[in-house]
Scaffold this active site. Structure first.
Site, PDB file in Angstrom:
ATOM      1  N   HIS A  73       0.811  -1.232   0.000  1.00 31.26           N
ATOM      2  CA  HIS A  73       0.000   0.000   0.000  1.00 31.26           C
ATOM      3  C   HIS A  73       0.838   1.273   0.000  1.00 31.26           C
ATOM      4  O   HIS A  73       1.864   1.356   0.672  1.00 31.26           O
ATOM      5  CB  HIS A  73      -1.034  -0.003   1.135  1.00 31.26           C
ATOM      6  CG  HIS A  73      -0.492   0.038   2.538  1.00 31.26           C
ATOM      7  ND1 HIS A  73      -0.367   1.206   3.232  1.00 31.26           N
ATOM      8  CD2 HIS A  73      -0.090  -0.942   3.376  1.00 31.26           C
ATOM      9  CE1 HIS A  73       0.089   0.949   4.454  1.00 31.26           C
ATOM     10  NE2 HIS A  73       0.267  -0.347   4.572  1.00 31.26           N
ATOM     11  N   GLU A 224      -5.334   1.166   2.536  1.00 28.18           N
ATOM     12  CA  GLU A 224      -5.023   0.097   3.501  1.00 28.18           C
ATOM     13  C   GLU A 224      -5.143   0.555   4.937  1.00 28.18           C
ATOM     14  O   GLU A 224      -5.630  -0.179   5.795  1.00 28.18           O
ATOM     15  CB  GLU A 224      -3.616  -0.448   3.241  1.00 28.18           C
ATOM     16  CG  GLU A 224      -3.311  -1.757   3.979  1.00 28.18           C
ATOM     17  CD  GLU A 224      -2.846  -1.592   5.425  1.00 28.18           C
ATOM     18  OE1 GLU A 224      -2.840  -2.593   6.154  1.00 28.18           O
ATOM     19  OE2 GLU A 224      -2.492  -0.468   5.843  1.00 28.18           O
ATOM     20  N   ASP A 245       3.935  -6.241   3.467  1.00 22.62           N
ATOM     21  CA  ASP A 245       3.749  -5.151   4.431  1.00 22.62           C
ATOM     22  C   ASP A 245       4.762  -5.311   5.561  1.00 22.62           C
ATOM     23  O   ASP A 245       5.295  -6.399   5.783  1.00 22.62           O
ATOM     24  CB  ASP A 245       2.298  -5.158   4.958  1.00 22.62           C
ATOM     25  CG  ASP A 245       1.821  -3.758   5.339  1.00 22.62           C
ATOM     26  OD1 ASP A 245       2.668  -2.901   5.659  1.00 22.62           O
ATOM     27  OD2 ASP A 245       0.597  -3.525   5.322  1.00 22.62           O
TER      28      ASP A 245
END
Ligand SMILES: [Zn+2]
Length: 348
Positions: A73, A224, A245
């Site tokens: 993201h 996100e 992530d």
């Protein structure tokens, strides 16, 4: 087989540029454009946008029998003007989940709907020790006692409005990017570090003249931090999704700033066991430095996808980031490890 070498200069250049591009959730477009322009340099990429504004790059593989997706993201924490106070200072509402003390004293930028961005600072409203004594230390920081002090001449609501400022304007925190001895210190390494690893994995394979084994979609999410980024935009034929992530570093955690981490469970429960196992075997095979961990207060776009009805195996990997949702830090070793892992997966 040895993995192709990663161009670390490219990785860090892209990362610094992305970190210096403000992109709070809801106004993440500049970071999406920055990433889109970087990916446009690779002729194998077909770039598209979702109606929600996420970027989806299609990378044709040697086969399309079991298409895959990678998501990271580009949106970050931030704030929005909640109210212009009678003294001209701004009350804020948070975008994403963080504690006010983590941005207290930070430089910020207010983006009016019309007009030039206005500089300022995030401060506790009783900021001066000489005026407020013990209260500066003792008061809990909350939405209604934090404010933006604008670097513009205003002592009234009307004067602040004259700069174009209105309720709903976005506020971004200075990232303060610093590179020292391989360490990268900045706000918003969550998740720009992983966007950089993803783009860097593309560059690595491109430079080596490789194609991914399976057709792969790169999904760059823009919502996100508020929980629904990858709820849309992952094509239905995808069989595996890797959410890329940051790994949560801190007391009691296995993750650190020098390894990539496979997260096997977070607040939303376990990730897909077989896909996680496949990633561990790949890391073992290629001697990629990694840890396996569980994150106690954490959710990812992989779960946003699952909750929205996504039917694919989902796993989560990423570089260790110290002091997440605060003034964050990671190390080039973790970024390289994550990029190598993505490269190994893409050609597996
Ligand atoms: Zn994140």
């Amino acid at each position: 087989m040895a993995l192709p070498t990663i161009d670390t200069e490219y990785l860090l250049d892209f990362l610094s540029g992305l970190l210096n591009t403000p992109s709070p959730t809801g106004l993440a477009e500049p970071a999406i454009v920055f990433t889109e322009q970087a990916l446009a340099a690779f002729p194998d990429m077909t770039l598209k946008r979702t109606r929600k504004g996420a970027l989806v790059a299609t990378w044709q593989g040697k086969k399309s029998t079991a298409p895959r997706a990678l998501t990271a993201h580009a949106d970050t924490l931030g704030a929005m003007v909640k109210e212009i106070k009678p003294n001209g200072r701004l009350r804020m509402t948070k975008i994403g989940n963080f504690a006010w003390n983590t941005v207290e004293g930070e430089g910020c930028m207010v983006f009016p709907g019309r007009g030039e961005p206005v500089r300022g600072s995030i401060l506790f409203e009783m900021a001066s020790s000489h005026v407020h004594g013990a209260k500066v230390n003792e008061t809990k920081r909350e939405d209604d006692n934090m404010e933006v002090r604008l670097d513009a001449r205003t002592t009234s609501l009307e004067e602040s409005e004259a700069f174009g400022i209105r309720v709903g304007d976005f506020i971004t925190f200075d990232p303060r990017v610093e590179l020292t001895n391989g360490f990268v210190r900045s706000r918003h390494l969550d998740d720009k570090a992983c966007v950089a690893c993803l783009v860097s994995a593309v560059k690595t394979l491109h430079d080596a003249g490789f194609k991914p084994t399976q057709t792969t979609y790169l999904h760059i999410s823009n919502y996100e931090e508020v929980g629904h980024g990858a709820a849309a935009g992952i094509p239905a034929e995808v069989t595996e999704l890797i959410s890329v992530d940051m790994a949560a570093v801190g007391s009691g955690q296995a993750s650190d700033e020098f390894h990539a981490t496979l997260c096997v469970k977070d607040s939303a429960g376990p990730y897909h066991h077989d896909l996680s196992r496949k990633l561990r075997l790949l890391a073992d095979e290629h001697a990629i430095p990694y840890k396996v961990d569980i994150y106690p207060y954490y959710g990812s776009d992989g779960e946003a996808y699952w909750r929205a009805g996504g039917d694919a195996a989902v796993a989560l990997i990423g570089p260790g980031v110290d002091a997440s949702h605060n003034y964050e830090r990671t190390h080039l070793d973790a970024l390289v490890a994550t990029t190598q892992w993505l490269v190994a997966y893409l050609i597996s």
